[in-house]
Design an enzyme around this catalytic site. Sequence first.
Site, PDB file in Angstrom:
ATOM      1  N   MET A   1     -11.776  -5.455   5.466  1.00  0.00           N
ATOM      2  CA  MET A   1     -10.920  -4.528   6.219  1.00  0.00           C
ATOM      3  C   MET A   1     -10.613  -5.138   7.590  1.00  0.00           C
ATOM      4  SD  MET A   1     -10.241  -1.943   4.312  1.00  0.00           S
ATOM      5  CE  MET A   1      -9.331  -1.053   5.577  1.00  0.00           C
TER       6      MET A   1
ATOM      7  N   HIS B   1      -1.392  -1.147  -4.175  1.00  0.00           N
ATOM      8  CA  HIS B   1      -2.669  -0.753  -3.571  1.00  0.00           C
ATOM      9  C   HIS B   1      -2.622   0.749  -3.306  1.00  0.00           C
ATOM     10  CE1 HIS B   1      -6.269  -1.621  -1.058  1.00  0.00           C
ATOM     11  NE2 HIS B   1      -5.799  -0.685  -0.245  1.00  0.00           N
TER      12      HIS B   1
ATOM     13  N   ASP C   1      -6.814  -6.034   4.381  1.00  0.00           N
ATOM     14  CA  ASP C   1      -6.154  -4.726   4.373  1.00  0.00           C
ATOM     15  C   ASP C   1      -6.168  -4.149   5.783  1.00  0.00           C
ATOM     16  OD1 ASP C   1      -5.210  -2.203   3.686  1.00  0.00           O
ATOM     17  OD2 ASP C   1      -7.015  -1.605   2.591  1.00  0.00           O
TER      18      ASP C   1
ATOM     19  N   MET D   1      -8.743   8.635   0.095  1.00  0.00           N
ATOM     20  CA  MET D   1      -9.552   9.050   1.256  1.00  0.00           C
ATOM     21  C   MET D   1     -10.051  10.466   1.031  1.00  0.00           C
ATOM     22  SD  MET D   1      -7.073   7.696   4.252  1.00  0.00           S
ATOM     23  CE  MET D   1      -6.474   6.010   4.273  1.00  0.00           C
TER      24      MET D   1
ATOM     25  N   MET E   1     -12.130   5.052  -0.356  1.00  0.00           N
ATOM     26  CA  MET E   1     -12.803   5.315   0.927  1.00  0.00           C
ATOM     27  C   MET E   1     -13.447   6.683   0.781  1.00  0.00           C
ATOM     28  SD  MET E   1      -9.714   3.785   3.180  1.00  0.00           S
ATOM     29  CE  MET E   1      -8.663   3.853   1.745  1.00  0.00           C
TER      30      MET E   1
ATOM     31  N   SER F   1       0.842  -1.195   0.000  1.00  0.00           N
ATOM     32  CA  SER F   1       0.000   0.000   0.000  1.00  0.00           C
ATOM     33  C   SER F   1       0.877   1.244   0.000  1.00  0.00           C
ATOM     34  CB  SER F   1      -0.901   0.022   1.236  1.00  0.00           C
ATOM     35  OG  SER F   1      -1.518   1.300   1.319  1.00  0.00           O
TER      36      SER F   1
ATOM     37  N   ASP G   1      -4.751   3.971  -1.730  1.00  0.00           N
ATOM     38  CA  ASP G   1      -5.850   4.336  -0.835  1.00  0.00           C
ATOM     39  C   ASP G   1      -6.301   5.761  -1.092  1.00  0.00           C
ATOM     40  OD1 ASP G   1      -6.192   2.030   0.954  1.00  0.00           O
ATOM     41  OD2 ASP G   1      -4.075   2.396   1.399  1.00  0.00           O
TER      42      ASP G   1
ATOM     43  N   HIS H   1      -8.433   1.648  -3.881  1.00  0.00           N
ATOM     44  CA  HIS H   1      -9.398   1.472  -2.784  1.00  0.00           C
ATOM     45  C   HIS H   1     -10.008   2.823  -2.452  1.00  0.00           C
ATOM     46  CE1 HIS H   1      -9.786   0.325   1.791  1.00  0.00           C
ATOM     47  NE2 HIS H   1     -10.964   0.516   1.215  1.00  0.00           N
TER      48      HIS H   1
END
Length: 232
Positions: free
Chosen positions: A136, A31, A174, A35, A66, A6, A33, A64
Amino acid sequence: MIIAPSLLAADFGRIRSEVARAVRAGADWLHLDIMDGNFVPNISFGPAMVKTVRSATRLFLDVHLMCQKPEVLFEAFVRAGANQLTVHVELGEAQVSQLLWKIHSLGLQAGLAINPPTAMETVRPHLKHLDLLLVMTVNPGYGGQEFIEECVPKIQQAAAWREELGLDYRIEVDGGINYQTGAECARAGADTLVAGTFLFQKRQMKAALARLRRLAAQAQAARPARSAAPAA
Ligand code: DX5
Ligand code: ZN
């Protein structure tokens, strides 16, 4: 076993060399993330960073989201070079159905993530539309948190449903993944491990990634065979 470092744990000031380090270490996927400061109480980066990462590697980019309204940036992530977009089941059943459909219509793989407090029943209606189910194992928002053991039965449930329904979605975990928790998740049925802090803090990422892969593969191979259902 797919290992996906990540980039949240990478040094953003020299992201291209951090990507190169993960690639040299033998990463299968990267990966990323995303956010939004709303779905989670933190902000990370957006499509521009995905584009920079894409310019540094041909690896599969596992994005991913979020985000409370992930769809507003779907096209931008496609243009940036994402291969898979994962949205959260907490957005609600009707919304999730549309989001998964939209991701596939854009030609990308679709994943669905579930937070630690959310019941597994919420993912069940979507299983046949998934390329990946992300369990998660921390509450999302930050890297470097401790693995939540109570999430392990969800991995077992995801694997049991996959077998019962004859589906082939990947099962990704994750949050808080290290040698011990990675092996534990693989034993429970995970086949895709995200690891941020654990890998990026290692001076010898290649050796750590190889060891994580070996321990997880051994645990996966040692999984107890599911007993056949008793004859009616
Ligand atoms: C958490 C993110 C994770 C994070 C994992 O909100 O979804 O992908 O990078 O970080 P570690 O491996 O440090 O727990
Ligand atoms: Zn993530």
